[in-house]
Scaffold this motif. Structure first.
Motif, PDB file in Angstrom:
ATOM      1  N   ILE A  66       0.836  -1.203   0.000  1.00  0.00           N
ATOM      2  CA  ILE A  66       0.000   0.000   0.000  1.00  0.00           C
ATOM      3  C   ILE A  66       0.872   1.255   0.000  1.00  0.00           C
ATOM      4  O   ILE A  66       0.680   2.132  -0.837  1.00  0.00           O
ATOM      5  N   PRO A  67       1.877   1.370   0.890  1.00  0.00           N
ATOM      6  CA  PRO A  67       2.754   2.543   0.801  1.00  0.00           C
ATOM      7  C   PRO A  67       3.475   2.634  -0.548  1.00  0.00           C
ATOM      8  O   PRO A  67       3.722   3.730  -1.050  1.00  0.00           O
ATOM      9  N   GLU A  68       3.803   1.481  -1.139  1.00  0.00           N
ATOM     10  CA  GLU A  68       4.439   1.503  -2.460  1.00  0.00           C
ATOM     11  C   GLU A  68       3.503   2.102  -3.504  1.00  0.00           C
ATOM     12  O   GLU A  68       3.912   2.918  -4.329  1.00  0.00           O
ATOM     13  N   CYS A  69       2.238   1.727  -3.470  1.00  0.00           N
ATOM     14  CA  CYS A  69       1.250   2.311  -4.386  1.00  0.00           C
ATOM     15  C   CYS A  69       1.123   3.811  -4.138  1.00  0.00           C
ATOM     16  O   CYS A  69       1.104   4.609  -5.084  1.00  0.00           O
ATOM     17  N   MET A  70       1.048   4.190  -2.865  1.00  0.00           N
ATOM     18  CA  MET A  70       0.851   5.589  -2.506  1.00  0.00           C
ATOM     19  C   MET A  70       2.040   6.469  -2.911  1.00  0.00           C
ATOM     20  O   MET A  70       1.878   7.677  -3.088  1.00  0.00           O
ATOM     21  N   GLU A 120      -2.291   2.913   9.324  1.00  0.00           N
ATOM     22  CA  GLU A 120      -1.371   4.019   9.043  1.00  0.00           C
ATOM     23  C   GLU A 120      -1.555   4.542   7.626  1.00  0.00           C
ATOM     24  O   GLU A 120      -1.573   5.743   7.390  1.00  0.00           O
ATOM     25  N   ALA A 121      -1.713   3.643   6.681  1.00  0.00           N
ATOM     26  CA  ALA A 121      -1.884   4.036   5.275  1.00  0.00           C
ATOM     27  C   ALA A 121      -3.192   4.787   5.055  1.00  0.00           C
ATOM     28  O   ALA A 121      -3.306   5.582   4.126  1.00  0.00           O
ATOM     29  N   ARG A 122      -4.166   4.541   5.896  1.00  0.00           N
ATOM     30  CA  ARG A 122      -5.486   5.140   5.721  1.00  0.00           C
ATOM     31  C   ARG A 122      -5.720   6.326   6.663  1.00  0.00           C
ATOM     32  O   ARG A 122      -6.841   6.618   7.043  1.00  0.00           O
ATOM     33  N   SER A 123      -4.685   7.019   7.003  1.00  0.00           N
ATOM     34  CA  SER A 123      -4.842   8.184   7.868  1.00  0.00           C
ATOM     35  C   SER A 123      -4.851   9.455   7.023  1.00  0.00           C
ATOM     36  O   SER A 123      -4.447   9.448   5.869  1.00  0.00           O
ATOM     37  N   GLY A 124      -5.324  10.514   7.598  1.00  0.00           N
ATOM     38  CA  GLY A 124      -5.324  11.812   6.926  1.00  0.00           C
ATOM     39  C   GLY A 124      -6.141  11.816   5.652  1.00  0.00           C
ATOM     40  O   GLY A 124      -7.286  11.360   5.625  1.00  0.00           O
ATOM     41  N   ALA A 125      -5.544  12.313   4.580  1.00  0.00           N
ATOM     42  CA  ALA A 125      -6.243  12.446   3.304  1.00  0.00           C
ATOM     43  C   ALA A 125      -6.672  11.101   2.726  1.00  0.00           C
ATOM     44  O   ALA A 125      -7.560  11.036   1.885  1.00  0.00           O
ATOM     45  N   GLN A 126      -6.057  10.023   3.169  1.00  0.00           N
ATOM     46  CA  GLN A 126      -6.371   8.687   2.632  1.00  0.00           C
ATOM     47  C   GLN A 126      -7.394   7.940   3.483  1.00  0.00           C
ATOM     48  O   GLN A 126      -7.562   6.732   3.343  1.00  0.00           O
ATOM     49  N   SER A 127      -8.128   8.640   4.330  1.00  0.00           N
ATOM     50  CA  SER A 127      -9.056   7.960   5.234  1.00  0.00           C
ATOM     51  C   SER A 127     -10.174   7.216   4.510  1.00  0.00           C
ATOM     52  O   SER A 127     -10.749   6.293   5.060  1.00  0.00           O
ATOM     53  N   GLY A 128     -10.475   7.576   3.293  1.00  0.00           N
ATOM     54  CA  GLY A 128     -11.527   6.893   2.541  1.00  0.00           C
ATOM     55  C   GLY A 128     -11.011   5.787   1.641  1.00  0.00           C
ATOM     56  O   GLY A 128     -11.772   5.224   0.842  1.00  0.00           O
ATOM     57  N   LEU A 129      -9.738   5.449   1.762  1.00  0.00           N
ATOM     58  CA  LEU A 129      -9.141   4.427   0.905  1.00  0.00           C
ATOM     59  C   LEU A 129      -9.828   3.081   1.104  1.00  0.00           C
ATOM     60  O   LEU A 129      -9.979   2.613   2.220  1.00  0.00           O
ATOM     61  N   LYS A 130     -10.263   2.493  -0.008  1.00  0.00           N
ATOM     62  CA  LYS A 130     -10.875   1.168   0.026  1.00  0.00           C
ATOM     63  C   LYS A 130      -9.885   0.165  -0.533  1.00  0.00           C
ATOM     64  O   LYS A 130      -9.028   0.517  -1.339  1.00  0.00           O
ATOM     65  N   THR A 190      -7.819   7.511  -5.368  1.00  0.00           N
ATOM     66  CA  THR A 190      -7.338   6.220  -5.853  1.00  0.00           C
ATOM     67  C   THR A 190      -7.729   5.123  -4.865  1.00  0.00           C
ATOM     68  O   THR A 190      -7.671   5.322  -3.657  1.00  0.00           O
ATOM     69  N   GLN A 191      -8.104   3.966  -5.412  1.00  0.00           N
ATOM     70  CA  GLN A 191      -8.448   2.814  -4.586  1.00  0.00           C
ATOM     71  C   GLN A 191      -7.508   1.663  -4.948  1.00  0.00           C
ATOM     72  O   GLN A 191      -6.733   1.767  -5.906  1.00  0.00           O
TER      73      GLN A 191
END
Length: 130
Positions: free
Chosen positions: A31-35, A74-84, A44-45
């Motif tokens: 996930i961090p690699e994608c981000m 951790e990956a889904r914090s802040g601006a990425q909170s809606g990451l599915k 992005t999902q």
């Protein structure tokens, strides 16, 4: 890494396909690699594919709880909170272990994950407002 990542620009989804023997640490790293890729943005999902040739036999309950779930939070914090994250399971044998992951992942606040057996349904869910 025992996975490949490609960006599906038409649907704004990163697809991660597993290959061979996997560890929870390797799954947690994608996930961090994608981000970190330039195509990634706030809408992005992610579509994780548990491929036919993947081997999850080293996964443990502790690995899920101590490594994978914290990395997902951790990956889904802040601006990425809606990451599915949709997980497409290609092999019947892997369905149980992946469903366990779904149960653990969705029990925590802010983790949006769902297991699928059909690619079109997975992408439809990822790109919906659900």
């Amino acid at each position: 890494m025992p996975y490949t990542i490609r960006y599906l620009g038409d649907v704004n989804v990163f697809e991660m396909r597993t290959h061979g023997k996997m560890t929870v640490e390797e799954i947690a790293a994608y996930i961090p690699e994608c981000m970190a890729r330039p195509e990634f943005n706030e809408t992005t999902q992610i579509l994780g594919i548990a491929a036919v040739d993947a081997d999850f036999s080293d996964f443990t309950f502790e690995g899920y709880k101590e490594v994978l779930i914290p990395a997902m939070k951790e990956a889904r914090s802040g601006a990425q909170s809606g990451l599915k994250e949709a997980i497409l399971v290609e092999k019947d044998l892997d369905l149980g272990i992946i469903k366990l992951f779904e149960m653990l992942a969705t029990s925590g606040p802010g983790l949006i994950s769902r297991v699928f057996r059909n690619r079109a349904e997975a992408i439809e869910w990822l790109t919906s407002d659900d």
